[in-house]
Design an enzyme around this catalytic site. Structure first.
Site, PDB file in Angstrom:
ATOM      1  N   HIS A 191       0.824  -1.214   0.000  1.00 62.97           N
ATOM      2  CA  HIS A 191       0.000   0.000   0.000  1.00 62.97           C
ATOM      3  C   HIS A 191       0.856   1.261   0.000  1.00 62.97           C
ATOM      4  O   HIS A 191       0.457   2.292  -0.540  1.00 62.97           O
ATOM      5  CB  HIS A 191      -0.979   0.000   1.182  1.00 62.97           C
ATOM      6  CG  HIS A 191      -2.210   0.778   0.870  1.00 62.97           C
ATOM      7  ND1 HIS A 191      -3.246   0.255   0.127  1.00 62.97           N
ATOM      8  CD2 HIS A 191      -2.553   2.058   1.115  1.00 62.97           C
ATOM      9  CE1 HIS A 191      -4.176   1.173  -0.037  1.00 62.97           C
ATOM     10  NE2 HIS A 191      -3.778   2.275   0.555  1.00 62.97           N
ATOM     11  N   GLU A 433     -11.565  -9.463  -6.187  1.00 60.79           N
ATOM     12  CA  GLU A 433     -10.146  -9.561  -5.816  1.00 60.79           C
ATOM     13  C   GLU A 433      -9.830 -10.858  -5.085  1.00 60.79           C
ATOM     14  O   GLU A 433      -8.707 -11.053  -4.622  1.00 60.79           O
ATOM     15  CB  GLU A 433      -9.744  -8.352  -4.968  1.00 60.79           C
ATOM     16  CG  GLU A 433     -10.670  -8.048  -3.817  1.00 60.79           C
ATOM     17  CD  GLU A 433     -10.381  -6.706  -3.160  1.00 60.79           C
ATOM     18  OE1 GLU A 433      -9.262  -6.197  -3.295  1.00 60.79           O
ATOM     19  OE2 GLU A 433     -11.294  -6.186  -2.493  1.00 60.79           O
ATOM     20  N   ASP A 457      -4.753  -7.732  -5.056  1.00 59.44           N
ATOM     21  CA  ASP A 457      -5.057  -8.888  -4.204  1.00 59.44           C
ATOM     22  C   ASP A 457      -5.369 -10.128  -5.028  1.00 59.44           C
ATOM     23  O   ASP A 457      -4.998 -11.238  -4.643  1.00 59.44           O
ATOM     24  CB  ASP A 457      -6.224  -8.567  -3.265  1.00 59.44           C
ATOM     25  CG  ASP A 457      -5.764  -7.812  -2.026  1.00 59.44           C
ATOM     26  OD1 ASP A 457      -4.585  -7.940  -1.660  1.00 59.44           O
ATOM     27  OD2 ASP A 457      -6.580  -7.082  -1.423  1.00 59.44           O
ATOM     28  N   CYS A 504      -9.399  -1.559 -11.115  1.00 57.68           N
ATOM     29  CA  CYS A 504      -8.820  -0.482 -10.313  1.00 57.68           C
ATOM     30  C   CYS A 504      -7.489  -0.877  -9.683  1.00 57.68           C
ATOM     31  O   CYS A 504      -6.896  -0.101  -8.943  1.00 57.68           O
ATOM     32  CB  CYS A 504      -9.793  -0.036  -9.228  1.00 57.68           C
ATOM     33  SG  CYS A 504     -10.296  -1.345  -8.104  1.00 57.68           S
TER      34      CYS A 504
END
Length: 576
Positions: A191, A433, A457, A504
């Site tokens: 992240h 995901e 993910d 995304c």
């Protein structure tokens, strides 16, 4: 000159001095003192208490001015710790009795208090552990004559060097003088790396032992395109990279020329190109880069860098602002996605051995409907100000989607009973995901309004690769045949059910892989704002029919490396 290789996490090149950011740990030595030294040690302790009090009051005033009095009140507890007579008297008593330096005595008393409070079952008292620890570190800093290190201390642009950066650290970089960053550990889709892209900060992660090789103030070159970091470059190398920077500016200008044009292929098909954002004010950057909407608004950073939970109105005001700024263009708000590499102490999320597989995202929200419902109410209230959509993260099957929708309906019923306006027809999306969701996309498509594929993910779960671990980064392959087949299945199932599919994840922002995704029929891309002009340029330079042939060929390869080599050659042909 030293040249090192890591993982290219966020594109771009930056040149500047190193600013080393380390964890604040105090090594307090144990020193015997004489009876005559005790008054001076007591005075040192009292001065440290006074300086700490001034520091906290100044901080409280600044927070009150910048963020409001409610936020400033969290420091009241810190001031109470400073006035704790039991703690102060125990330090002075032990100082006289043991005749050891006051910094050591205080650190020992502090450890005892933290240990005692952390074992108390009463939640209010237990929460004071963090206050005691924070104030204790401030006092120790003054006792030892150390300065606190903070990103707010950056007066000039610099490159952050750290063993690792938490999402909170990265959030603190927002609008600071950060030219780039390098970390010892981490992966391309951790992240922190995603945040770097969002903030348009060149970054290289996973440079093993880098913090031991660099000194504060060393001139660094950070090449976020190739994953290269250079310490103290010679004049020739510096000149080469400065030329490369100018070249990149020229290429960027070529892409920027189409940023405000629609993403229409040269055979007339329109493709959606939207932006991912973390903070409300990033909407302005997204618009400047030519976005057509917000395809992913991450909301967990509402909970970062604060000691209380955000209120419904905190959420509402932020969503309202983004909705109004983008109206009538769409804004897809992803509900709270905590866990994995994003933890918050005030929510008491467990530190699990397999945190990415644990109590996170929609699982947390369904277990804490009070927090989830509050966010959903805020989104619904803001929905009258623009074209808002809701998206649930980490849905693994139809039951979770139904449970989430049930809580959404409760929020709608509450607002109706209170006479609060909202869009009752708000669209509901599912993030694909988890492999189980990808394999049952036909079932989910019957009860969802749209899909958005979260490849970060999906790839790590499908290939069993921890995306934050630099040691297995080589196994993280977006172009792996298994990943491409899962994506194809999701798109095919969605289109059969008559709903659109966006992507995304970071894979959507890889220019060469966009050729395959277009060919597989992806309807929308949601990517970091700075990638939007380049993607539009590519879409406008090719026909969808060409991309279908590219996708068909890509699906025949046996390895991800073969796929990547193939599409990179195709991209070079297109971009000439």
């Amino acid at each position: 000159m030293i040249q090192l290789k890591g993982i290219a996490a966020a594109s771009g090149i930056s040149i500047g001095p190193a600013y080393k950011l380390g964890k604040e740990e105090f090594a307090v030595s144990r020193e015997a003192i004489s009876w005559e030294d005790i008054p001076a040690q007591i005075q040192l302790f009292e001065e440290a208490l006074i300086k700490t009090r001034r520091e906290i009051i100044e901080l409280q005033k600044r927070i009150g001015t910048e963020m409001g009095q409610d936020e400033a009140q969290i420091f009241d507890a810190h001031l109470l710790v400073l006035e704790d007579r039991m703690l102060i008297e125990e330090v002075i008593s032990r100082l006289k009795k043991e005749q050891l330096n006051v910094a050591y005595i205080f650190s020992e008393v502090l450890k005892k208090y933290i240990s005692v409070f952390s074992k108390i079952e009463d939640e209010y008292l237990k929460e004071r552990t963090a206050d005691i620890n924070d104030v204790g570190k401030r006092i120790l800093r003054h006792l030892l004559g150390k300065e606190k290190q903070s990103l707010s201390d950056l007066k000039e642009r610099a490159i952050i060097v750290a063993h690792d950066l938490s999402p909170s650290d990265t959030a603190a970089m927002h609008r600071k003088n950060v030219a780039g960053f390098v970390t010892d550990i981490g992966g391309k889709t951790s992240h922190t790396a995603i945040m770097a892209k969002s903030l348009e900060i060149p970054a290289v992660v996973g440079v093993e032992g880098f913090t031991f090789k660099v000194k504060a103030g060393d001139i660094l070159i950070v090449d976020g395109n190739t994953g290269t970091v250079i310490i103290d470059p010679d004049e020739q190398t510096l000149s080469i990279y400065q030329e490369e920077l100018e070249k990149l500016k020229g290429i960027a200008a070529r892409f920027v020329s189409v940023k405000d044009l629609p993403a229409i292929s040269n055979d007339g098909q329109t493709v959606g190109v939207n932006a991912n954002i973390e903070f409300p004010d990033e909407v302005l950057s997204a618009k400047l880069h030519g976005t057509e909407g917000i395809g992913l608004y991450r909301t967990e950073f509402f909970y970062m860098n604060r000691k209380d939970l955000p209120t419904e109105d905190d959420h509402y005001q932020a969503y309202k602002y983004v909705a109004e700024e983008m109206n009538p263009r769409e804004v897809v708000i992803r509900t709270l996605d905590l866990g994995g590499d994003k933890f918050l102490s005030q929510l008491e999320m467990p530190h699990e051995m397999q945190s990415f597989l644990g109590w996170r995202a929609i699982r947390f929200c369904l277990a804490r409907p009070d927090i989830f419902r509050l966010q959903l109410r805020a989104i619904l209230r803001a929905s009258v100000h623009g074209n808002l959509k809701v998206m649930y993260p980490m849905i693994s099957g139809i039951e979770e989607l139904r449970q989430a929708n049930s809580i959404l309906q409760e929020a709608k019923d509450e607002l109706k009973s209170q006479g609060v306006a909202f869009n009752d027809k708000i669209k509901i999306g599912v993030m694909i995901e988890v492999p189980s969701a990808a394999m049952t996309a036909d079932i989910l498509a019957k009860e969802a309004d749209f899909f958005s594929i979260g490849t970060n993910d999906l790839i790590q779960y499908s290939l069993a690769v921890d995306r934050g671990n630099e040691k297995v980064a080589y196994l993280y392959e977006p172009a792996h045949p298994a990943v491409l087949r899962l994506i194809k299945n999701v798109i095919d199932c969605a289109h059969k059910a008559g709903i659109k599919v966006a992507m995304c994840g970071e894979m959507a922002g890889e220019p060469s892989l966009a050729l395959i995704l277009l060919g597989l029929g992806l309807d929308e891309f949601s990517i970091p704002p700075q990638v939007i002009p380049e993607l539009k340029y590519i879409i406008r330079a090719i026909s969808i029919q060409e991309t279908r042939l590219i996708a068909e060929q890509a699906l025949l390869f046996s390895t991800g490396k073969e796929v990547e080599s193939f599409v990179q050659d195709k991209l070079k042909e297109i971009l000439k």
